[in-house]
Design a protein around this motif. Structure first.
Motif, mmCIF file in Angstrom:
data_model
loop_
_atom_site.group_PDB
_atom_site.id
_atom_site.type_symbol
_atom_site.label_atom_id
_atom_site.label_comp_id
_atom_site.label_asym_id
_atom_site.label_seq_id
_atom_site.Cartn_x
_atom_site.Cartn_y
_atom_site.Cartn_z
ATOM 1 N N UNK A 149 2.871 -7.573 6.311
ATOM 2 C CA UNK A 149 3.060 -6.207 6.430
ATOM 3 C C UNK A 149 2.008 -5.573 5.814
ATOM 4 N N UNK A 150 1.508 -4.605 6.273
ATOM 5 C CA UNK A 150 0.531 -3.587 5.626
ATOM 6 C C UNK A 150 1.215 -2.021 5.797
ATOM 7 N N UNK A 151 1.767 -1.573 4.550
ATOM 8 C CA UNK A 151 2.186 -0.114 4.364
ATOM 9 C C UNK A 151 1.398 0.895 3.893
ATOM 10 N N UNK A 158 7.061 6.248 -1.572
ATOM 11 C CA UNK A 158 7.835 5.304 -0.904
ATOM 12 C C UNK A 158 8.045 4.160 -1.881
ATOM 13 N N UNK A 159 9.296 3.616 -2.284
ATOM 14 C CA UNK A 159 9.548 2.426 -2.999
ATOM 15 C C UNK A 159 9.830 1.279 -2.129
ATOM 16 N N UNK A 160 9.000 0.527 -2.219
ATOM 17 C CA UNK A 160 9.114 -0.876 -1.468
ATOM 18 C C UNK A 160 9.661 -2.100 -2.156
ATOM 19 N N UNK A 174 -1.871 1.695 -0.013
ATOM 20 C CA UNK A 174 -1.566 0.693 0.742
ATOM 21 C C UNK A 174 -0.964 -0.659 0.112
ATOM 22 N N UNK A 175 0.200 -1.040 0.552
ATOM 23 C CA UNK A 175 0.652 -2.203 0.223
ATOM 24 C C UNK A 175 0.780 -3.220 1.070
ATOM 25 N N UNK A 176 0.262 -4.409 0.502
ATOM 26 C CA UNK A 176 0.572 -5.536 1.738
ATOM 27 C C UNK A 176 1.136 -6.734 1.154
ATOM 28 N N UNK A 194 6.353 9.791 4.808
ATOM 29 C CA UNK A 194 5.773 9.365 6.024
ATOM 30 C C UNK A 194 4.688 8.262 5.896
ATOM 31 N N UNK A 195 5.072 7.129 6.695
ATOM 32 C CA UNK A 195 4.125 6.069 6.226
ATOM 33 C C UNK A 195 3.694 5.204 7.536
#
Length: 202
Positions: A149-151, A158-160, A174-176, A194-195
Motif C-alpha cells: 500500500x502507498x498512502x 492521517x494517522x496510520x 506518502x507512506x509505503x 483526504x488521501x
C-alpha cells in the motif's frame, strides 16, 4: 451508507444507483459463499461476523460496514475493489469522475471512491479515501496478505498504524508498507482528511 456531512460532495451516485449497487453486492456475496461451498455457519466462523448478520447482508436488508466488508474480502481473498468490480455490469477502461463508484460507511465516517477503472482481475488500484474528524477505523486482517500500500495524503492529517508501527502522515506526505496484519486509520487533524491509496497485489 453515508451522511450529508461527508465529503466529497461531487460524483455522488443517485439514491437509486446506490440501491442497485447494494442489491448486486448482496447477490454477489451470496454467490461467493455458494461457490466456496460454505454454509452461513462456516462463513461466520471464518469472518467472526454473526450468521444472522451475514444472512441479512445477503438479502440486502443491511449494508456492510468497512470493517465487515474487509473481513468478507479477506475470507474470499480479494480486495474491496475487486469485489465491487464484480458487481459492475461492463467494466470500462476509462471511468469518468462522476461515474466512479463511491461507497460510504456513515457510522464510521468513511467515504471510499474507486478511482481506478474496475476489473475483477486487476493487480493494482487507486482509491480515494475521506475520513471525517474523529473517524477511527481498524481492520483486523488484510484482504490479501502481503499486499503493498502507498498512502498519499492530499488534505489534512492521517494517522496510520500498520503492525507495530504508527505514522502520522501530513498533506503531501506518502507512506509505503506491505500489509500482513492489523491496520488502523485515524483522522489526526481538526478537519477531514483526504488521501489517495494505491494498492499493489503480490
Amino acid at each position: 451508507m453515508g451522511s450529508t456531512e461527508e465529503r466529497p460532495s461531487h460524483g455522488r451516485n443517485p439514491r437509486g444507483g446506490r440501491e442497485r449497487v447494494e442489491a448486486r453486492l448482496a447477490g454477489r456475496l451470496a454467490e461467493l459463499r455458494a461457490e466456496n461451498g460454505w454454509s452461513l455457519e462456516e462463513l461466520a466462523r471464518r469472518t467472526e461476523v454473526s450468521r444472522s448478520t451475514l444472512s441479512r447482508l445477503e438479502r440486502a436488508e443491511i449494508s456492510p460496514t468497512a470493517a465487515m466488508l474487509n473481513r468478507l474480502c479477506a475470507a474470499y481473498r480479494m480486495t474491496m475493489s475487486q469485489l465491487l468490480a464484480e458487481v459492475e455490469a461492463e467494466p470500462p477502461q476509462l471511468v469518468r469522475a462522476d461515474r466512479q463508484v463511491m461507497w460510504r460507511d456513515g457510522e464510521a465516517g468513511f467515504t471510499r471512491r474507486s478511482v481506478s477503472p474496475p476489473h475483477p482481475g486487476l493487480r493494482g488500484e487507486i482509491v480515494e479515501g475521506v475520513l471525517r474528524p474523529g473517524a477511527d477505523i481498524s481492520y483486523d486482517r488484510p484482504p490479501v496478505p502481503g499486499m503493498e500500500q502507498h498512502i498519499w495524503v492530499l488534505e489534512g492529517a492521517l494517522e496510520v498504524t500498520a503492525g507495530d508501527g504508527a505514522h502520522e502522515v501530513g498533506a503531501g506526505d506518502c507512506l509505503r508498507f506491505r500489509l500482513w496484519g492489523r491496520t488502523r486509520f485515524r483522522c489526526a487533524g481538526p478537519g477531514p482528511v483526504r488521501y489517495a491509496l494505491m494498492v499493489v497485489l503480490p
